[in-house]
Motif scaffolding. Sequence first.
Motif, PDB file in Angstrom:
ATOM      1  N   SER A 165      24.141 -46.701-112.354  1.00  0.00           N
ATOM      2  CA  SER A 165      24.507 -48.472-112.981  1.00  0.00           C
ATOM      3  C   SER A 165      24.737 -49.333-111.297  1.00  0.00           C
ATOM      4  O   SER A 165      24.987 -48.843-110.844  1.00  0.00           O
ATOM      5  CB  SER A 165      26.164 -48.612-113.218  1.00  0.00           C
ATOM      6  N   ALA A 166      24.303 -50.748-111.726  1.00  0.00           N
ATOM      7  CA  ALA A 166      24.754 -51.090-110.383  1.00  0.00           C
ATOM      8  C   ALA A 166      25.813 -51.279-109.930  1.00  0.00           C
ATOM      9  O   ALA A 166      26.145 -52.198-109.074  1.00  0.00           O
ATOM     10  CB  ALA A 166      23.807 -52.586-110.696  1.00  0.00           C
ATOM     11  N   GLU A 167      26.886 -51.582-111.009  1.00  0.00           N
ATOM     12  CA  GLU A 167      27.796 -51.808-110.230  1.00  0.00           C
ATOM     13  C   GLU A 167      28.843 -50.824-110.215  1.00  0.00           C
ATOM     14  O   GLU A 167      29.870 -50.547-109.736  1.00  0.00           O
ATOM     15  CB  GLU A 167      29.282 -52.196-112.100  1.00  0.00           C
ATOM     16  N   THR A 168      27.963 -49.213-109.807  1.00  0.00           N
ATOM     17  CA  THR A 168      29.172 -48.053-109.017  1.00  0.00           C
ATOM     18  C   THR A 168      29.229 -48.360-107.723  1.00  0.00           C
ATOM     19  O   THR A 168      27.966 -48.584-106.753  1.00  0.00           O
ATOM     20  CB  THR A 168      28.216 -47.218-109.442  1.00  0.00           C
ATOM     21  N   GLY A 169      29.954 -47.728-106.788  1.00  0.00           N
ATOM     22  CA  GLY A 169      30.114 -48.591-105.574  1.00  0.00           C
ATOM     23  C   GLY A 169      29.303 -46.892-105.349  1.00  0.00           C
ATOM     24  O   GLY A 169      29.603 -46.003-106.009  1.00  0.00           O
ATOM     25  N   GLU A 170      28.890 -47.691-103.880  1.00  0.00           N
ATOM     26  CA  GLU A 170      28.095 -46.198-102.653  1.00  0.00           C
ATOM     27  C   GLU A 170      29.084 -45.474-102.623  1.00  0.00           C
ATOM     28  O   GLU A 170      28.612 -44.461-103.027  1.00  0.00           O
ATOM     29  CB  GLU A 170      28.337 -46.949-101.719  1.00  0.00           C
ATOM     30  N   GLU A 212      31.234 -43.353-105.253  1.00  0.00           N
ATOM     31  CA  GLU A 212      31.322 -43.485-106.365  1.00  0.00           C
ATOM     32  C   GLU A 212      30.114 -42.627-106.845  1.00  0.00           C
ATOM     33  O   GLU A 212      30.026 -41.607-107.327  1.00  0.00           O
ATOM     34  CB  GLU A 212      31.657 -44.537-107.200  1.00  0.00           C
ATOM     35  N   ARG A 213      28.547 -43.467-106.361  1.00  0.00           N
ATOM     36  CA  ARG A 213      27.833 -43.229-107.135  1.00  0.00           C
ATOM     37  C   ARG A 213      27.272 -41.538-105.827  1.00  0.00           C
ATOM     38  O   ARG A 213      26.465 -40.943-106.315  1.00  0.00           O
ATOM     39  CB  ARG A 213      26.265 -44.091-106.589  1.00  0.00           C
ATOM     40  N   ALA A 228      19.929 -47.052-108.796  1.00  0.00           N
ATOM     41  CA  ALA A 228      20.346 -47.768-110.044  1.00  0.00           C
ATOM     42  C   ALA A 228      18.943 -49.143-109.850  1.00  0.00           C
ATOM     43  O   ALA A 228      18.717 -49.557-110.547  1.00  0.00           O
ATOM     44  CB  ALA A 228      21.161 -48.645-109.406  1.00  0.00           C
TER      45      ALA A 228
END
Length: 364
Positions: free
Chosen positions: A136-141, A143-144, A247
């Motif tokens: 997901s492009a919305e995921t923070g660094e 969290e990813r 992403a």
Amino acid sequence: MQGLLLRLSTLDTDAESAVRVIAYFDSLVRDHVSVPVLLTATARLTQCPVGLLDAATGRRTRVRADGTADTPALPGSVRELSSGLGAVWMEREGPAHGLDEIVLERYAAAAEVTLERAAALVHTARDPALVELALSAETGEAERARALRLLGFDPATPLQALAIALPDQGLASGLRAMGHHVRAATIGDTEAVLVATTLSAELPDAPRTGTGIGPEPPGASRVGVGPEPPGTSRVGVGPELPGARAAESWAGARTALRFTGPHDPVMRWSDLGALALFADLPEQAIAGLPDVRAMSRLGEESLLAVRALCLAGSVRGAAQAVHLHHSSLAARISRAESALGFSLGDQPGRMRAHLALVLVRLLC
């Protein structure tokens, strides 16, 4: 803590150093590192090759202090892991270090936890949600990075995303069978796959992945996604990027998938070049182009003839490619030219036709 302990050779064989070794491996376990990360960290610490046997897969991996890895034969002396999970070992040349035994003990304990976590992820079906989070492009660094580690990937390791049009004809499972580290999830009408490998040279018999703009040069690249995708599998392959940028690879894979078709079922984002920009155009604008409308009205025979001519660059070459007499192909080309309203006898005309063929795919 890991940054405080880089090399075993710098430590004394005292109780304080032993505590630092224990804390080092505890930190790795606490960070939920993957097996490759654990191996690399242990080899860096010991400054000698270390190995691991995963009994569940039968895979043997050895990593050297410089980070290079290979698949060795199982050495004669190994440390067995509990519950039949596998084994670990160190390959130190010369005299042993005074802390080697405690390193091997903590390395084995960390390997047990890491392998158990990996098995638990498979059995509890947590992969799909984690794959979505990683892509997901919305995921923070942060969290990813955590999602990637839980999936068994190092955020710094190069990954590639695949976008497979459903129904998937077994491509993801085929990659697993080849020994690739694969995680997959269904996102909408697409199977999303993350692969920890460079997919560039393992598919010598797959359909070529040219964009249909002019004849392909000798040695044109092919997509290495294992066995040729069976049936109607259409696959978009994203660019190879560090896991932290998964992403971006996924976005590239989805774009590449839009350019696939019956004769180009596998498309690499890296092969699209400037064509990728057309994917951002509104479909209404593409559908309104006269060349696209005319190309969409051609029958299957005419479409095949136009495509073959554009790839081969000559009627005779195209006729040979589609196993027709050149006069028969010339007749089909003539009918297509009448419908299209322009000549295919020169390079500008063929370029125009190829672009129209590519844009038609974006409307499918």
